[in-house]
Design an enzyme around this catalytic site. Structure first.
Site, PDB file in Angstrom:
ATOM      1  N   ILE A  19       0.944  -1.200  -0.002  1.00  0.00           N
ATOM      2  CA  ILE A  19       0.072   0.258  -0.046  1.00  0.00           C
ATOM      3  C   ILE A  19       0.645   1.253   0.495  1.00  0.00           C
ATOM      4  O   ILE A  19       0.274   2.066  -0.649  1.00  0.00           O
ATOM      5  CB  ILE A  19      -1.419  -0.258   0.684  1.00  0.00           C
ATOM      6  CG1 ILE A  19      -0.466  -0.303   2.649  1.00  0.00           C
ATOM      7  CG2 ILE A  19      -2.124  -0.904   0.851  1.00  0.00           C
ATOM      8  CD1 ILE A  19      -1.161  -0.522   4.106  1.00  0.00           C
ATOM      9  N   GLY A  22       8.545   3.925   1.207  1.00  0.00           N
ATOM     10  CA  GLY A  22       9.287   4.850   1.533  1.00  0.00           C
ATOM     11  C   GLY A  22      10.543   4.694   1.269  1.00  0.00           C
ATOM     12  O   GLY A  22      10.882   3.180   1.273  1.00  0.00           O
ATOM     13  N   ALA A  23      11.732   4.958   2.381  1.00  0.00           N
ATOM     14  CA  ALA A  23      12.891   4.753   1.586  1.00  0.00           C
ATOM     15  C   ALA A  23      13.478   3.553   2.520  1.00  0.00           C
ATOM     16  O   ALA A  23      14.383   2.999   2.289  1.00  0.00           O
ATOM     17  CB  ALA A  23      14.117   6.390   2.437  1.00  0.00           C
ATOM     18  N   ALA A  25      10.895   1.646   4.293  1.00  0.00           N
ATOM     19  CA  ALA A  25      10.298   0.261   4.426  1.00  0.00           C
ATOM     20  C   ALA A  25       9.545   0.127   3.157  1.00  0.00           C
ATOM     21  O   ALA A  25       8.620   1.040   2.352  1.00  0.00           O
ATOM     22  CB  ALA A  25      10.014  -0.197   5.999  1.00  0.00           C
ATOM     23  N   LYS A  26       9.296  -1.292   3.442  1.00  0.00           N
ATOM     24  CA  LYS A  26       7.252  -1.007   1.995  1.00  0.00           C
ATOM     25  C   LYS A  26       5.881  -1.878   3.103  1.00  0.00           C
ATOM     26  O   LYS A  26       7.024  -2.578   4.440  1.00  0.00           O
ATOM     27  CB  LYS A  26       8.027  -2.051   1.123  1.00  0.00           C
ATOM     28  CG  LYS A  26       8.661  -1.327  -0.104  1.00  0.00           C
ATOM     29  CD  LYS A  26       8.959  -3.371  -0.879  1.00  0.00           C
ATOM     30  CE  LYS A  26       9.419  -2.349  -2.304  1.00  0.00           C
ATOM     31  NZ  LYS A  26      10.466  -3.562  -2.972  1.00  0.00           N
ATOM     32  N   LYS A  53       4.932  -4.428   8.147  1.00  0.00           N
ATOM     33  CA  LYS A  53       5.915  -2.918   7.470  1.00  0.00           C
ATOM     34  C   LYS A  53       7.978  -3.645   7.132  1.00  0.00           C
ATOM     35  O   LYS A  53       8.204  -4.817   7.558  1.00  0.00           O
ATOM     36  CB  LYS A  53       6.298  -2.358   8.481  1.00  0.00           C
ATOM     37  CG  LYS A  53       7.859  -1.518   8.622  1.00  0.00           C
ATOM     38  CD  LYS A  53       7.426   0.156   9.378  1.00  0.00           C
ATOM     39  CE  LYS A  53       8.362   1.112   9.391  1.00  0.00           C
ATOM     40  NZ  LYS A  53       7.842   1.641  10.700  1.00  0.00           N
ATOM     41  N   ASP A 182       9.709  10.980  15.952  1.00  0.00           N
ATOM     42  CA  ASP A 182       8.892  11.169  14.547  1.00  0.00           C
ATOM     43  C   ASP A 182       7.312  11.688  15.134  1.00  0.00           C
ATOM     44  O   ASP A 182       6.734  11.137  14.465  1.00  0.00           O
ATOM     45  CB  ASP A 182       9.222  10.660  13.661  1.00  0.00           C
ATOM     46  CG  ASP A 182       8.874  10.770  11.844  1.00  0.00           C
ATOM     47  OD1 ASP A 182       9.016  12.315  11.638  1.00  0.00           O
ATOM     48  OD2 ASP A 182       8.244  10.066  11.189  1.00  0.00           O
TER      49      ASP A 182
END
Length: 277
Positions: A19, A22-23, A25-26, A53, A182
Site C-alpha cells: 500500500i 518509503g526510503a 520500508a515497504k 512493515k 518522529d
C-alpha cells in the site's frame, strides 16, 4: 544449485498487497488467517487484516551491516510498541516479528491519519494556496477549519477533543520513558468507531525511530518536533497545539515542570538556528 525456498514470512509478503513504500520500508496489507465466514471477501476489509512493515535490504550498505541494522531496528520498534502497550498507550498491537527477515506485523487500524482529518492532505501536498502577497484569501482559514470539523464528524469528535486525546496519549508514552522520535500528525490515527468499539480512539503509530529515555530534554524535543509539524502542516490549526500541551501537562503531573523548562530551551535553540540559517 537449487535456490532456497522462500521463508514463510516472505511467502506472506508475496501474498500481500503493498500500500506504500518509503526510503526504509515497504508497507503491506496482509492476512495472517482467512477472514471469518461472515466477513466480506474483499481483502481490504479490516477483519483479520494486519499491517506488515518490511525493511528491505539496502544495496548501498554492506550485507552484514545491513542485516544487523535491520534486525536491531525491527526488534527495537517491537520493544517500543510492547512497552507502550504495557503502559496503556494506544498503539497497534504486535502480531508478528521476524527480525531476520526485517518484517514487523502489527494490528490493522481502521481509520484515517490526523493529518488528513485536519486538512493536511497527503505527504508532500500543499493544501493552502497563497496570494502573491503571501496572505491567505479572506474566508480561506475559516473554510479550512470547517472542513476539519466536517471530517471529524464521522468520528464524533471536535478538533479540540482530538488535541486533548493527542496530549493524553503523549503523556502516557513519555511517562513510560518512550520517546517517539518522529512525532507528526501523519503518525497519529483516529480509529473509526465500530459496533465493537463505539468511541473513536487516537492511536500512535510508526515507532521506527523510537528509543527509551528518562531525560526531560529528549521528551521536550519530541514535543518540539510535533509543534513544528503543526506550524508547517496545519498553519490554520496551530493555536490548537496549546490544547495538546494542556492535556499533556495534566497527564504528566509533576513531571511536566522539567519537560516544560527544557521545551523553552529547545524552542530558543530552534529560533536561533532559524535566524542563523
Amino acid at each position: 544449485m537449487t535456490a532456497a525456498a522462500p521463508s514463510a514470512t516472505m511467502r506472506l509478503i508475496e501474498a500481500s498487497t503493498m500500500i506504500s513504500q518509503g526510503a526504509e520500508a515497504k508497507i503491506y496489507r496482509a492476512r495472517l488467517h482467512p477472514p471469518a465466514a461472515s466477513s466480506p471477501s474483499d481483502p481490504s476489509a479490516p477483519d483479520g487484516c494486519v499491517l506488515l512493515k518490511h525493511r528491505f535490504a539496502k544495496q548501498y550498505r554492506h550485507p552484514t551491516l545491513d542485516g544487523a541494522l535491520t534486525r536491531a531496528r525491527v526488534a527495537g520498534e517491537a520493544r517500543a510498541l510492547v512497552r507502550c502497550l504495557r503502559a496503556g498507550v494506544r498503539v497497534p498491537g504486535v502480531r508478528m516479528v521476524d527480525a531476520a527477515a526485517g518484517v514487523l506485523g502489527i494490528e490493522w487500524v481502521d481509520g484515517a491519519s490526523v493529518r488528513a482529518l485536519l486538512g493536511g492532505g497527503a505527504e508532500g501536498e500543499v493544501e493552502v494556496e497563497e496570494r502573491d502577497d503571501g496572505e491567505e484569501e479572506e474566508g480561506e482559514e475559516e473554510a479550512h477549519e470547517d472542513g476539519a470539523e466536517v471530517a471529524l464528524r464521522e468520528y464524533g469528535l471536535t478538533p479540540d477533543q482530538v488535541m486533548e486525546m493527542i496530549g493524553a496519549e503523549l503523556a502516557k508514552m513519555h511517562r513510560a520513558d518512550v520517546v517517539h522520535g518522529d512525532l507528526t500528525t501523519s503518525n497519529m490515527m483516529l480509529r473509526r468507531p465500530s459496533a465493537a468499539q463505539p468511541a473513536a480512539e487516537l492511536v500512535l503509530i510508526d515507532f521506527g525511530l523510537a528509543y527509551i529515555s528518562t531525560l526531560p530534554e529528549d521528551k521536550a524535543v519530541d514535543l518540539y518536533v510535533l509543534e513544528r509539524a503543526f506550524a508547517s502542516t496545519h498553519p490554520q490549526s496551530e493555536p490548537l497545539f496549546a490544547g495538546v500541551l494542556n492535556a499533556y501537562a495534566k497527564g504528566m503531573g509533576k513531571d511536566w515542570t522539567p519537560v516544560s523548562r527544557r521545551l523553552d530551551d529547545v524552542r530558543l535553540r530552534g529560533r536561533k538556528r532559524s535566524m542563523v540559517g
